[in-house]
Write a protein that holds these residues in place. Structure first.
Motif, PDB file in Angstrom:
ATOM      1  N   SER A  89     -52.833   8.855  15.648  1.00  0.00           N
ATOM      2  CA  SER A  89     -52.448   7.878  16.673  1.00  0.00           C
ATOM      3  C   SER A  89     -53.418   6.704  16.700  1.00  0.00           C
ATOM      4  O   SER A  89     -53.010   5.553  16.870  1.00  0.00           O
ATOM      5  N   LYS A 135     -50.638   9.223  21.100  1.00  0.00           N
ATOM      6  CA  LYS A 135     -50.179  10.593  21.286  1.00  0.00           C
ATOM      7  C   LYS A 135     -51.393  11.504  21.375  1.00  0.00           C
ATOM      8  O   LYS A 135     -52.488  11.148  20.955  1.00  0.00           O
ATOM      9  N   GLU A 136     -51.174  12.672  21.930  1.00  0.00           N
ATOM     10  CA  GLU A 136     -52.255  13.651  21.939  1.00  0.00           C
ATOM     11  C   GLU A 136     -52.509  14.065  20.500  1.00  0.00           C
ATOM     12  O   GLU A 136     -51.632  14.597  19.832  1.00  0.00           O
ATOM     13  N   THR A 255     -40.895   5.055  16.285  1.00  0.00           N
ATOM     14  CA  THR A 255     -40.953   6.032  17.382  1.00  0.00           C
ATOM     15  C   THR A 255     -39.613   6.754  17.525  1.00  0.00           C
ATOM     16  O   THR A 255     -39.570   7.979  17.662  1.00  0.00           O
ATOM     17  N   GLU A 264     -40.461  14.747  17.136  1.00  0.00           N
ATOM     18  CA  GLU A 264     -41.774  14.522  17.726  1.00  0.00           C
ATOM     19  C   GLU A 264     -41.658  14.440  19.248  1.00  0.00           C
ATOM     20  O   GLU A 264     -40.624  14.056  19.793  1.00  0.00           O
ATOM     21  N   GLN A 265     -42.739  14.822  19.932  1.00  0.00           N
ATOM     22  CA  GLN A 265     -42.746  14.769  21.391  1.00  0.00           C
ATOM     23  C   GLN A 265     -42.772  13.313  21.860  1.00  0.00           C
ATOM     24  O   GLN A 265     -43.432  12.466  21.266  1.00  0.00           O
ATOM     25  N   PHE A 266     -42.049  13.072  22.938  1.00  0.00           N
ATOM     26  CA  PHE A 266     -41.907  11.707  23.468  1.00  0.00           C
ATOM     27  C   PHE A 266     -42.321  11.736  24.928  1.00  0.00           C
ATOM     28  O   PHE A 266     -41.554  12.127  25.802  1.00  0.00           O
ATOM     29  N   SER A 267     -43.563  11.333  25.202  1.00  0.00           N
ATOM     30  CA  SER A 267     -44.109  11.412  26.548  1.00  0.00           C
ATOM     31  C   SER A 267     -43.595  10.274  27.424  1.00  0.00           C
ATOM     32  O   SER A 267     -42.980   9.317  26.942  1.00  0.00           O
ATOM     33  N   ILE A 268     -43.866  10.377  28.709  1.00  0.00           N
ATOM     34  CA  ILE A 268     -43.500   9.304  29.638  1.00  0.00           C
ATOM     35  C   ILE A 268     -44.197   8.011  29.232  1.00  0.00           C
ATOM     36  O   ILE A 268     -43.621   6.917  29.313  1.00  0.00           O
ATOM     37  N   LYS A 269     -45.446   8.141  28.783  1.00  0.00           N
ATOM     38  CA  LYS A 269     -46.222   6.977  28.336  1.00  0.00           C
ATOM     39  C   LYS A 269     -45.524   6.296  27.156  1.00  0.00           C
ATOM     40  O   LYS A 269     -45.441   5.060  27.093  1.00  0.00           O
ATOM     41  N   ASN A 270     -45.008   7.103  26.219  1.00  0.00           N
ATOM     42  CA  ASN A 270     -44.294   6.551  25.066  1.00  0.00           C
ATOM     43  C   ASN A 270     -43.002   5.852  25.484  1.00  0.00           C
ATOM     44  O   ASN A 270     -42.650   4.800  24.950  1.00  0.00           O
ATOM     45  N   LYS A 271     -42.301   6.448  26.448  1.00  0.00           N
ATOM     46  CA  LYS A 271     -41.047   5.851  26.938  1.00  0.00           C
ATOM     47  C   LYS A 271     -41.312   4.492  27.594  1.00  0.00           C
ATOM     48  O   LYS A 271     -40.572   3.538  27.372  1.00  0.00           O
TER      49      LYS A 271
END
Length: 287
Positions: A89, A135-136, A255, A264-271
């Motif tokens: 990241s 991302k983490e 993304t 892949e995980q899609f966090s609130i931050k990514n959204k």
């Protein structure tokens, strides 16, 4: 506009290919070398005019191609080191945030417009790139430091800025393919040098898998540069606008591909980042 669209699309395809490199355990350095050979060959295959190889060193853009070819290989290694030491990241964010460098030079070198709306759009786009990319990441080490992310940031920005400068000052429209092919040919020479040094330390078979991977990478890699240069040559976009839309567009599409294809995980931050990216693109395009 069509060239910018294809630049974003093909650059995102490179992301997908690199992702599969990790899945299939491809030797990235060997694949990169083959990729440059393929891109070099395509450049001369699609040349817009008749030419001879002997005339290339005398072209006004030749030294720019040498500089960029060497920089391509160097930044590849910096990117790899950033991913290993600081995390994937961090590498993604550092590479994409570098858009501020060509935007800055676009304003001061080419007298491109600076409006309040454009500045707001670029700031929103930069925030969006960070939020959409971060991302983490468990790869990063506690004592990694900022050296490699800073070098990646500066190097990526220098590549974009240099491509624009060489295109404006030295590359006529009839030489885009020849210039691109020469650039990749020079990068192939530099990467071959690294491969030979590596071979002295550790002898191993080149591997058919790496050849196929290099071919798969080389075709879109060549066209990503060609479409970017052709987009830069269209008068409807200033480079500050074009680089912002291009980089943020790649982040959005990459993304979405990561979510849909690689789960892949899609966090609130990514959204939030993707939403802001779309807003930033609209503002910059309309400014």
């Amino acid at each position: 506009m069509i060239y910018l669209f294809f630049s974003i699309l093909i650059s995102t395809a490179l992301f997908v290919i690199f992702k599969y490199f990790g899945i299939y355990k491809v030797d990235i350095l060997k694949a990169i070398f083959i990729n440059y050979i393929v891109a070099f060959s395509l450049g001369f295959t699609f040349a817009e005019r008749e030419f001879s190889f002997s005339e290339i060193p005398s072209q006004p853009w030749f030294f720019g191609a040498v500089f960029l070819g060497a920089l391509f290989v160097a930044i590849f290694f910096v990117m790899a080191m950033t991913a290993q030491k600081n995390g994937v990241s961090a590498a993604s964010v550092a590479g994409k945030m570098s858009v501020v460098i060509p935007v800055f030079f676009g304003v001061f070198l080419y007298n491109e417009s600076v409006t309040f709306l454009k500045i707001i759009g670029i700031i929103i786009a930069l925030i969006a790139v960070y939020l959409a990319s971060v991302k983490e990441d468990k790869v990063a080490t506690k004592n990694a430091g900022l050296l490699f992310p800073i070098l990646l940031f500066l190097g990526s920005g220098t590549i974009d800025t240099s491509i624009k400068y060489v295109e404006v000052m030295f590359v006529p429209k009839s030489d885009v393919s020849i210039f691109s092919g020469s650039l990749f040919g020079i990068a192939a020479i530099f990467s071959l040098s690294v491969l030979l040094i590596q071979a002295v330390k550790k002898r191993e078979a080149f591997g058919f898998k790496n050849v196929i991977a290099g071919i798969a990478l080389g075709i879109p890699n060549y066209f990503s540069i060609v479409f970017l240069i052709k987009a830069l040559q269209t008068p409807e976009f200033e480079s500050s606008t074009l680089f912002t839309i291009n980089n943020v567009g790649i982040v959005i599409l990459s993304t979405l591909v990561g979510i849909l294809i690689f789960k892949e995980q899609f966090s609130i931050k990514n959204k939030i980042g993707v939403g802001l990216a779309i807003l930033g693109i609209v503002i910059v395009a309309l400014a």
